[in-house]
Write a protein that holds these residues in place. Structure first.
Motif, mmCIF file in Angstrom:
data_model
loop_
_atom_site.group_PDB
_atom_site.id
_atom_site.type_symbol
_atom_site.label_atom_id
_atom_site.label_comp_id
_atom_site.label_asym_id
_atom_site.label_seq_id
_atom_site.Cartn_x
_atom_site.Cartn_y
_atom_site.Cartn_z
ATOM 1 N N UNK A 166 0.820 -1.193 0.000
ATOM 2 C CA UNK A 166 0.000 0.000 0.000
ATOM 3 C C UNK A 166 0.863 1.255 0.000
ATOM 4 N N UNK A 167 0.240 2.362 -0.390
ATOM 5 C CA UNK A 167 0.826 3.686 -0.286
ATOM 6 C C UNK A 167 -0.076 4.514 0.621
ATOM 7 N N UNK A 168 0.505 5.079 1.673
ATOM 8 C CA UNK A 168 -0.246 5.946 2.576
ATOM 9 C C UNK A 168 0.169 7.390 2.318
ATOM 10 N N UNK A 169 -0.809 8.234 2.042
ATOM 11 C CA UNK A 169 -0.578 9.647 1.747
ATOM 12 C C UNK A 169 -0.971 10.478 2.965
ATOM 13 N N UNK A 170 -0.152 11.482 3.292
ATOM 14 C CA UNK A 170 -0.379 12.299 4.482
ATOM 15 C C UNK A 170 -0.490 11.414 5.724
ATOM 16 N N UNK A 171 0.513 10.550 5.888
ATOM 17 C CA UNK A 171 0.543 9.646 7.034
ATOM 18 C C UNK A 171 0.903 10.436 8.296
ATOM 19 N N UNK A 172 0.050 10.353 9.298
ATOM 20 C CA UNK A 172 0.289 11.076 10.545
ATOM 21 C C UNK A 172 0.107 10.149 11.734
ATOM 22 N N UNK A 173 1.002 10.321 12.713
ATOM 23 C CA UNK A 173 0.964 9.504 13.915
ATOM 24 C C UNK A 173 1.332 10.366 15.106
#
Length: 219
Positions: free
Chosen positions: A168-175
């Protein structure tokens, strides 16, 4: 946290980092070679680039300790390797008495992992995290993103996920880490057991601050 377009801060230090194993531009001032592992580490002032085994890190600031009233900068003219090419991959971390601010940027991205071609006109990420763990702010932006030549519509949500073969590709990944530290990645692509790549990453908060333009690992 909110998603928005942000203007890249002006970088005040230009550092040119090269590691010859993967066709990097020439010339660091300090370089060591570990003949056993084959790991090359080049350091220019506070900027460190590492290529070891199958991991590539570009435009990396290193980590700024919380409470440090210092700054770490990294900026290259361009990079071109068998894995990734980009223009002006750059990153910055600034420490304040009560918070840390970090950001990263690159343009003309071309990344290939597990035979999957990911391209973008530009990618940016920024995080501003208070040292007391209270809510901060994280943002990212990608323009003209495509995967295997197919344009990807970015909807502006946090952790937008797009399926790719085997991953998968996660866009605007925030944690948000347990202590309130913010981690934001403009793009995070994974192919299970094969590759893991993060583009335009910024971290800020009680755990410290760091930023990098690209970090990619192939297994």
């Amino acid at each position: 946290m909110r998603y928005r377009v942000f203007y890249r801060w002006i970088f005040v230090a230009l550092c040119v980092l090269s590691v010859g194993l993967l066709e990097w531009p020439a010339g660091t001032r300090a370089q060591t070679l570990d003949g056993i592992t084959g790991t090359v580490t080049g350091t220019v002032n506070t900027v460190t680039g590492i290529v070891g085994g199958t991991t590539t890190v570009l435009g990396d600031t290193g980590t700024l300790a919380p409470g440090s009233l210092d700054s770490l900068y990294s900026e290259l003219d361009s990079i071109s390797t068998s894995l990734v090419s980009a223009e002006v991959p750059s990153a910055r971390v600034i420490g304040y008495a009560d918070q840390i601010a970090s950001d990263s940027y690159l343009s003309s991205l071309n990344l290939t992992i597990a035979g999957i071609a990911i391209a973008a006109a530009s990618a940016e990420a920024a995080a501003r995290g208070p040292l007391d763990g209270s809510p901060g702010d994280a943002t990212s932006y990608i323009s003209s993103l495509s995967i295997n030549g197919v344009e990807v519509l970015i909807d502006g949500t946090v952790n937008q996920t797009v399926a790719i073969p085997g991953g998968q590709v996660v866009i605007n990944e925030q944690q948000v880490l347990s202590d309130g530290t913010l981690v934001v990645n403009a793009l995070h692509a994974t192919v299970s057991g094969v590759a893991d790549a993060v583009v335009a990453s910024a971290t800020a908060g009680p755990s410290g601050g760091s930023a990098s333009a690209v970090q990619a690992t192939t297994y």
